[in-house]
Enzyme design. Structure first.
Site, PDB file in Angstrom:
ATOM      1  N   PRO A   1       0.822  -1.214   0.000  1.00 53.80           N
ATOM      2  CG  PRO A   1      -0.655  -1.540   1.749  1.00 53.80           C
ATOM      3  CD  PRO A   1       0.654  -2.000   1.237  1.00 53.80           C
ATOM      4  CD  GLU A   2       4.718   2.498  -2.684  1.00 52.19           C
ATOM      5  OE1 GLU A   2       4.988   3.589  -3.205  1.00 52.19           O
ATOM      6  OE2 GLU A   2       5.421   1.475  -2.833  1.00 52.19           O
TER       7      GLU A   2
ATOM      8  CE  LYS B   1       4.080   5.401   2.097  1.00 52.30           C
ATOM      9  NZ  LYS B   1       5.250   4.599   2.526  1.00 52.30           N
TER      10      LYS B   1
ATOM     11  NE  ARG C   1      10.326   0.467   4.604  1.00 54.84           N
ATOM     12  CZ  ARG C   1       9.368   1.286   4.196  1.00 54.84           C
ATOM     13  NH1 ARG C   1       9.172   1.485   2.904  1.00 54.84           N
ATOM     14  NH2 ARG C   1       8.600   1.901   5.066  1.00 54.84           N
TER      15      ARG C   1
END
Length: 270
Positions: free
Chosen positions: A2-3, A53, A250
């Site tokens: 989800p972005e 977000k 990340r």
């Protein structure tokens, strides 16, 4: 993952199906939801907004819901389901004809509306605003520690809201900038280009279908480097590498030729 594009798509769907309608049921495993469930039943879903977000839903009576999906959260939509089929949903809201159920989100809370909106007050400009406030994003990037890698700057929601790991990797590839380049070695023109490009890519992907940054719509996602470790670069044929950024937990993807680690010169923006 989800972005900003996904959150805006969820907000649009909830707005179209549920805005202006009375809630017939509120439930879920989140304690703040359970505490307010009886109070919220019968209230009206007044407003739905995506802020970066974060998804925020305002109810009549002065209460609001904030959801951040993190890496694992997801929304499920459909007709009213009834409590037995909700499983471990963090929050469930239902009107007479529609149900929105959120699973696995690390952040779900209901509180007084001003308090909920204060929770997102620290965020930078949402890149899905029309038009996005890119000048503010560049100024915020310049006020940050200039030794921080550009990857960290692009992911910092206090600078600009909406970019996640996928678009971070894709925009850096298109800009021809190595992910670990210190932001101090990136020009204002490059920063502006990247935020404008991220805004355009996010907006393009708000609609249905697989996520794309290349313009293709074949089976699966059409991305330049994200998820393509060991495969040839779509632009030059060199190997796409994968690793973890020094200052981020990340996964990072980059092309060894298109994104040289000696930092792309100003103007190398394709």
């Amino acid at each position: 993952m989800p972005e900003g594009d996904s959150i805006h798509a969820h907000a649009r769907r909830i707005r179209e199906k549920m805005a202006g309608r009375a809630l017939i049921r509120v439930g879920g495993t989140e304690p703040s939801v359970r505490r307010r469930a009886a109070q919220l039943r019968g209230s009206t879903l007044d407003n739905v907004e995506a802020v970066g977000k974060h998804l925020l839903i305002d109810f009549s009576g002065g209460w609001s819901l904030r959801v951040h999906l993190g890496m694992t959260g997801r929304w499920r939509f459909g007709p009213p389901s009834g409590a037995k089929s909700d499983g471990p949903a963090r929050v469930v809201i239902e009107t007479s004809g529609w149900s929105a159920r959120c699973y696995g989100a690390p952040t779900v809370e209901i509180d007084r509306t001003p308090l909920i909106w204060d929770r997102v007050g620290h965020l930078g400009p949402d890149l899905l605003d029309d038009p996005p406030d890119v000048a503010s994003a560049v100024a915020r990037a310049r006020s940050a520690d200039q030794t921080v890698g550009i990857s960290g700057i692009l992911l910092d929601q206090r600078i600009a809201a909406g970019i996640g790991n996928v678009f971070r990797n894709e925009v850096l590839f298109e800009a021809g900038i190595h992910p670990e380049t210190p932001v101090g070695r990136v020009t204002d023109a490059q920063l502006e280009w990247m935020y404008l490009r991220a805004a355009a890519q996010l907006r393009r992907n708000v609609g249905p279908g697989s996520r794309t940054t290349t313009g293709g719509r074949r089976q699966g996602s059409e991305l330049y480097v994200y998820g393509r470790a060991g495969r040839p670069c779509r632009r030059c044929g060199s190997e796409v590498r994968v690793g973890r950024s020094t200052d981020l937990e990340r996964i990072t993807y980059w092309c060894t030729a298109c994104q040289p680690d000696d930092h792309a010169p100003a103007g190398n923006q394709r």
